[in-house]
Design a protein around this motif. Structure first.
Motif, short mmCIF file in Angstrom:
data_model
loop_
_atom_site.label_atom_id
_atom_site.label_comp_id
_atom_site.label_asym_id
_atom_site.label_seq_id
_atom_site.Cartn_x
_atom_site.Cartn_y
_atom_site.Cartn_z
N MET A 1 -105.28 17.79 -100.63
CA MET A 1 -103.48 17.50 -101.21
C MET A 1 -102.83 18.28 -100.14
N ARG A 2 -101.75 17.27 -99.93
CA ARG A 2 -100.81 18.11 -98.44
C ARG A 2 -99.87 18.66 -99.22
N TYR A 3 -99.77 20.00 -99.26
CA TYR A 3 -98.34 20.30 -99.69
C TYR A 3 -96.72 20.97 -98.58
N THR A 4 -95.90 20.69 -98.42
CA THR A 4 -94.61 21.01 -97.31
C THR A 4 -94.40 22.30 -97.92
N VAL A 5 -94.79 23.34 -96.51
CA VAL A 5 -94.75 24.44 -96.49
C VAL A 5 -93.72 24.64 -95.99
N VAL A 6 -92.74 25.97 -95.89
CA VAL A 6 -91.24 26.11 -95.43
C VAL A 6 -91.57 27.62 -94.64
N ILE A 7 -91.52 28.05 -93.79
CA ILE A 7 -92.08 29.13 -92.60
C ILE A 7 -90.52 29.38 -91.88
N GLU A 8 -90.55 30.56 -92.98
CA GLU A 8 -89.17 31.44 -92.46
C GLU A 8 -89.65 33.38 -90.96
N GLN A 36 -103.15 29.65 -91.30
CA GLN A 36 -104.05 29.41 -92.47
C GLN A 36 -104.06 30.89 -93.53
N LEU A 37 -103.16 31.91 -93.70
CA LEU A 37 -102.62 32.66 -94.17
C LEU A 37 -102.02 32.38 -96.07
N ILE A 38 -100.88 30.94 -95.89
CA ILE A 38 -100.99 30.11 -96.58
C ILE A 38 -101.72 29.03 -97.04
N VAL A 39 -102.57 28.51 -96.79
CA VAL A 39 -103.35 27.86 -96.99
C VAL A 39 -104.53 28.71 -97.50
N GLU A 40 -105.09 30.15 -97.32
CA GLU A 40 -105.61 30.86 -98.62
C GLU A 40 -105.19 31.30 -99.52
N SER A 41 -103.41 31.03 -99.82
CA SER A 41 -102.57 31.72 -100.56
C SER A 41 -102.35 30.36 -101.57
N ILE A 42 -102.88 29.42 -100.72
CA ILE A 42 -102.44 27.93 -101.70
C ILE A 42 -103.88 27.53 -102.64
N GLU A 43 -105.06 27.04 -101.66
CA GLU A 43 -106.13 27.50 -102.34
C GLU A 43 -105.95 28.73 -103.97
N PHE A 44 -105.56 30.07 -103.72
CA PHE A 44 -106.39 30.71 -104.15
C PHE A 44 -105.23 30.53 -105.26
N LEU A 49 -104.81 28.74 -111.46
CA LEU A 49 -103.77 27.20 -112.09
C LEU A 49 -105.49 26.88 -112.86
N ILE A 50 -106.80 26.56 -112.11
CA ILE A 50 -107.22 25.91 -112.48
C ILE A 50 -107.98 26.43 -113.75
N GLU A 51 -108.30 28.07 -113.63
CA GLU A 51 -108.20 29.16 -114.06
C GLU A 51 -107.48 29.02 -115.85
N SER A 52 -106.70 29.37 -115.44
CA SER A 52 -105.47 29.34 -116.88
C SER A 52 -105.29 28.13 -117.14
N GLY A 53 -105.72 27.26 -117.09
CA GLY A 53 -106.15 25.63 -117.76
C GLY A 53 -105.13 24.97 -117.97
N LEU A 54 -104.04 25.08 -116.46
CA LEU A 54 -102.63 24.96 -116.13
C LEU A 54 -102.94 23.60 -115.07
N PRO A 55 -101.63 22.69 -115.54
CA PRO A 55 -101.67 21.57 -114.54
C PRO A 55 -101.39 21.95 -112.95
N ILE A 56 -102.16 21.20 -112.76
CA ILE A 56 -102.07 21.13 -110.33
C ILE A 56 -101.14 20.81 -110.45
#
Length: 70
Positions: A1-8, A36-44, A49-56
């Motif tokens: 998946m490719r998510y839009t990331v905003v950097i400020e 790299q930090l936002i990729v790690e944050s997205i993965e986490f 969400l998966i562990e909580s049974g919530l949709p991605i």
């Protein structure tokens, strides 16, 4: 998946967030560290969400620069 990331740029650091994943953020001292930090944050975030049974959430946000004449 490719998510839009905003950097400020802040006074002393850089922050990043993902509009399609509320609460998914990263903060870094340098611009070079942010991707790299936002990729790690997205993965986490998605793992939680998966562990909580919530949709991605599907990526829907789009970022675009526009020119403004002043």
């Amino acid at each position: 998946m490719r998510y839009t990331v905003v950097i400020e740029k802040g006074n002393t650091s850089y922050g990043a967030y993902v509009p399609d994943l509320p609460g998914c953020i990263a903060v870094a001292e340098t611009l070079a560290e942010v991707p790299q930090l936002i990729v790690e944050s997205i993965e986490f975030h998605i793992e939680g969400l998966i562990e909580s049974g919530l949709p991605i959430p599907q990526p829907t946000s789009i970022a675009q620069e526009v020119e403004v004449l002043i």
